[in-house]
Design a protein around this motif. Sequence first.
Motif, PDB file in Angstrom:
ATOM      1  N   MET A   1       0.848  -1.173   0.000  1.00 47.47           N
ATOM      2  CA  MET A   1       0.000   0.000   0.000  1.00 47.47           C
ATOM      3  C   MET A   1       0.892   1.235   0.000  1.00 47.47           C
ATOM      4  O   MET A   1       1.835   1.327   0.775  1.00 47.47           O
ATOM      5  CB  MET A   1      -0.901  -0.024   1.237  1.00 47.47           C
ATOM      6  N   PRO A   2       0.618   2.232  -0.855  1.00 43.77           N
ATOM      7  CA  PRO A   2       1.466   3.423  -0.929  1.00 43.77           C
ATOM      8  C   PRO A   2       1.472   4.204   0.382  1.00 43.77           C
ATOM      9  O   PRO A   2       0.488   4.241   1.105  1.00 43.77           O
ATOM     10  CB  PRO A   2       0.843   4.254  -2.043  1.00 43.77           C
ATOM     11  N   TYR A   3       2.604   4.836   0.627  1.00 47.76           N
ATOM     12  CA  TYR A   3       2.798   5.644   1.825  1.00 47.76           C
ATOM     13  C   TYR A   3       2.846   7.106   1.388  1.00 47.76           C
ATOM     14  O   TYR A   3       3.715   7.506   0.612  1.00 47.76           O
ATOM     15  CB  TYR A   3       4.092   5.241   2.535  1.00 47.76           C
ATOM     16  N   LYS A   4       1.900   7.918   1.877  1.00 46.19           N
ATOM     17  CA  LYS A   4       1.793   9.320   1.456  1.00 46.19           C
ATOM     18  C   LYS A   4       2.766  10.194   2.243  1.00 46.19           C
ATOM     19  O   LYS A   4       2.810  10.152   3.469  1.00 46.19           O
ATOM     20  CB  LYS A   4       0.362   9.829   1.656  1.00 46.19           C
ATOM     21  N   ILE A   5       3.507  11.020   1.502  1.00 43.29           N
ATOM     22  CA  ILE A   5       4.456  11.960   2.101  1.00 43.29           C
ATOM     23  C   ILE A   5       4.065  13.366   1.641  1.00 43.29           C
ATOM     24  O   ILE A   5       3.902  13.601   0.453  1.00 43.29           O
ATOM     25  CB  ILE A   5       5.901  11.676   1.641  1.00 43.29           C
ATOM     26  N   THR A   6       3.920  14.271   2.573  1.00 42.49           N
ATOM     27  CA  THR A   6       3.687  15.679   2.222  1.00 42.49           C
ATOM     28  C   THR A   6       4.746  16.505   2.919  1.00 42.49           C
ATOM     29  O   THR A   6       5.210  16.153   4.006  1.00 42.49           O
ATOM     30  CB  THR A   6       2.301  16.171   2.670  1.00 42.49           C
ATOM     31  N   GLY A   7       5.145  17.572   2.291  1.00 42.87           N
ATOM     32  CA  GLY A   7       6.160  18.423   2.896  1.00 42.87           C
ATOM     33  C   GLY A   7       6.423  19.658   2.075  1.00 42.87           C
ATOM     34  O   GLY A   7       5.690  19.989   1.145  1.00 42.87           O
ATOM     35  N   LYS A   8       7.524  20.296   2.431  1.00 41.88           N
ATOM     36  CA  LYS A   8       7.903  21.548   1.789  1.00 41.88           C
ATOM     37  C   LYS A   8       9.424  21.601   1.750  1.00 41.88           C
ATOM     38  O   LYS A   8      10.076  21.346   2.755  1.00 41.88           O
ATOM     39  CB  LYS A   8       7.341  22.699   2.618  1.00 41.88           C
ATOM     40  N   VAL A   9       9.973  21.937   0.579  1.00 48.44           N
ATOM     41  CA  VAL A   9      11.421  22.065   0.436  1.00 48.44           C
ATOM     42  C   VAL A   9      11.772  23.541   0.591  1.00 48.44           C
ATOM     43  O   VAL A   9      11.234  24.395  -0.111  1.00 48.44           O
ATOM     44  CB  VAL A   9      11.896  21.540  -0.933  1.00 48.44           C
ATOM     45  N   ASN A  51       6.466   2.204   0.489  1.00 45.84           N
ATOM     46  CA  ASN A  51       6.165   1.915   1.897  1.00 45.84           C
ATOM     47  C   ASN A  51       6.889   2.922   2.783  1.00 45.84           C
ATOM     48  O   ASN A  51       7.651   3.751   2.299  1.00 45.84           O
ATOM     49  CB  ASN A  51       6.529   0.458   2.256  1.00 45.84           C
ATOM     50  N   GLU A  52       6.660   2.832   4.076  1.00 39.37           N
ATOM     51  CA  GLU A  52       7.237   3.808   4.999  1.00 39.37           C
ATOM     52  C   GLU A  52       8.743   3.674   5.167  1.00 39.37           C
ATOM     53  O   GLU A  52       9.402   4.581   5.669  1.00 39.37           O
ATOM     54  CB  GLU A  52       6.540   3.747   6.365  1.00 39.37           C
ATOM     55  N   ASN A  53       9.332   2.553   4.742  1.00 40.86           N
ATOM     56  CA  ASN A  53      10.774   2.356   4.853  1.00 40.86           C
ATOM     57  C   ASN A  53      11.510   2.627   3.539  1.00 40.86           C
ATOM     58  O   ASN A  53      12.703   2.338   3.425  1.00 40.86           O
ATOM     59  CB  ASN A  53      11.075   0.934   5.338  1.00 40.86           C
TER      60      ASN A  53
END
Length: 151
Positions: A1-9, A51-53
């Motif tokens: 299952m995909p692991y969603k990452i959100t952020g800001k550079v 995944n998260e890893n």
Amino acid sequence: MPYKITGKVVGDDGYPIYQQAIIAEINSDGQQIANILSTEDTGSFVFFADNENSKIKITSPGYKEQFFLAKNIPIAIPLYPIDESVITVTRPKSNKTVLYFTVGTLAVAAIAAIVIGNKDKKKQTAKSKTVATVKPKPKALPKPKAKIVTV
């Protein structure tokens, strides 16, 4: 299952960098298997890792690359210049003196208007009271003239 990452550079100053950054997932052989670009104006991104890893690499020309595990990516990812002479963008510092002066002037003008308005109201109230308490003199009727009639 995909692991969603959100952020800001962001740059080392905390503001978004002046260009886009590449957010990429790296496999065990060190090759990119997926990537996206951050938005140029805000530096924001949304990425789906396997995944998260998963190993995530963040790069941008002129900046040192950063590596994170997907589960350990901070909300704001700072990128540092490779060489200070390469990245010479400086952000203008906001000068708030004009703002403070303007706000202060407006406050003084508002207070003066309120004080003047209160004085005018007091004068009007005083005039209306004096007008109401002074009774006008009744008008005297002219005396009838007597006519002298001779017979």
